[in-house]
Design a protein around this motif. Structure first.
Motif, PDB file in Angstrom:
ATOM      1  N   VAL A 188      53.251  40.502  46.173  1.00 42.96           N
ATOM      2  CA  VAL A 188      51.834  40.190  45.985  1.00 42.96           C
ATOM      3  C   VAL A 188      51.681  38.680  45.898  1.00 42.96           C
ATOM      4  N   TRP A 189      50.887  38.134  46.801  1.00 42.35           N
ATOM      5  CA  TRP A 189      50.567  36.711  46.836  1.00 42.35           C
ATOM      6  C   TRP A 189      49.097  36.555  46.498  1.00 42.35           C
ATOM      7  N   GLU A 190      48.646  35.313  46.322  1.00 41.46           N
ATOM      8  CA  GLU A 190      47.263  35.046  45.951  1.00 41.46           C
ATOM      9  C   GLU A 190      46.260  35.606  46.962  1.00 41.46           C
ATOM     10  N   ASN A 191      46.587  35.537  48.253  1.00 40.85           N
ATOM     11  CA  ASN A 191      45.614  35.956  49.270  1.00 40.85           C
ATOM     12  C   ASN A 191      46.079  37.092  50.180  1.00 40.85           C
ATOM     13  N   LEU A 200      45.221  41.546  39.535  1.00 34.46           N
ATOM     14  CA  LEU A 200      46.463  42.230  39.861  1.00 34.46           C
ATOM     15  C   LEU A 200      46.336  43.739  39.666  1.00 34.46           C
ATOM     16  N   SER A 201      45.690  44.164  38.586  1.00 30.24           N
ATOM     17  CA  SER A 201      45.554  45.610  38.342  1.00 30.24           C
ATOM     18  C   SER A 201      44.737  46.289  39.436  1.00 30.24           C
ATOM     19  N   GLU A 222      56.997  42.328  43.327  1.00 28.03           N
ATOM     20  CA  GLU A 222      57.253  40.937  42.956  1.00 28.03           C
ATOM     21  C   GLU A 222      55.947  40.157  43.119  1.00 28.03           C
ATOM     22  N   ILE A 223      55.621  39.369  42.107  1.00 28.32           N
ATOM     23  CA  ILE A 223      54.392  38.575  42.095  1.00 28.32           C
ATOM     24  C   ILE A 223      54.754  37.135  42.440  1.00 28.32           C
ATOM     25  N   HIS A 224      53.992  36.524  43.348  1.00 30.28           N
ATOM     26  CA  HIS A 224      54.232  35.148  43.791  1.00 30.28           C
ATOM     27  C   HIS A 224      52.991  34.305  43.552  1.00 30.28           C
ATOM     28  N   GLY A 225      53.189  33.053  43.248  1.00 32.66           N
ATOM     29  CA  GLY A 225      52.066  32.112  43.163  1.00 32.66           C
ATOM     30  C   GLY A 225      51.171  32.341  41.964  1.00 32.66           C
ATOM     31  N   HIS A 226      49.885  32.103  42.154  1.00 35.78           N
ATOM     32  CA  HIS A 226      48.897  32.142  41.066  1.00 35.78           C
ATOM     33  C   HIS A 226      48.006  33.383  41.188  1.00 35.78           C
ATOM     34  N   VAL A 227      48.576  34.537  41.028  1.00 39.85           N
ATOM     35  CA  VAL A 227      47.833  35.793  41.118  1.00 39.85           C
ATOM     36  C   VAL A 227      47.097  36.014  39.798  1.00 39.85           C
ATOM     37  N   LEU A 228      45.800  36.326  39.897  1.00 41.31           N
ATOM     38  CA  LEU A 228      45.000  36.587  38.690  1.00 41.31           C
ATOM     39  C   LEU A 228      45.449  37.862  38.012  1.00 41.31           C
ATOM     40  N   THR A 229      45.584  37.811  36.707  1.00 37.23           N
ATOM     41  CA  THR A 229      45.853  39.014  35.927  1.00 37.23           C
ATOM     42  C   THR A 229      44.596  39.375  35.182  1.00 37.23           C
ATOM     43  N   ASP A 230      44.606  40.495  34.522  1.00 32.47           N
ATOM     44  CA  ASP A 230      43.416  40.949  33.782  1.00 32.47           C
ATOM     45  C   ASP A 230      43.174  40.104  32.561  1.00 32.47           C
TER      46      ASP A 230
END
Length: 56
Positions: A6-9, A28-29, A48-56
């Motif tokens: 998962v990336w930002e875009n 992310l959710s 796997e999470i990459h970069g600046h992914v928004l979380t809740d």
């Protein structure tokens, strides 16, 4: 190797040769819920999470 990236875009799922567009403002959710409804495993060991992914 993780199966979902998962990336930002976008979301990359290499074993399916698939890239999905993902709005940068989507949490992310929400992304993981959408993938789960599509039948894609979103277990902790698979994602796997990459970069600046928004979380809740």
């Amino acid at each position: 190797m993780k199966r979902v990236h998962v990336w930002e875009n976008h979301v990359s799922i290499p074993h399916l040769d698939l890239v999905l567009v993902r709005p940068a403002t989507e949490t992310l959710s929400h992304t993981l819920g959408s993938l789960s409804r599509m039948g894609i495993s979103v277990d902790t060991e698979e994602v796997e999470i990459h970069g600046h992914v928004l979380t809740d």
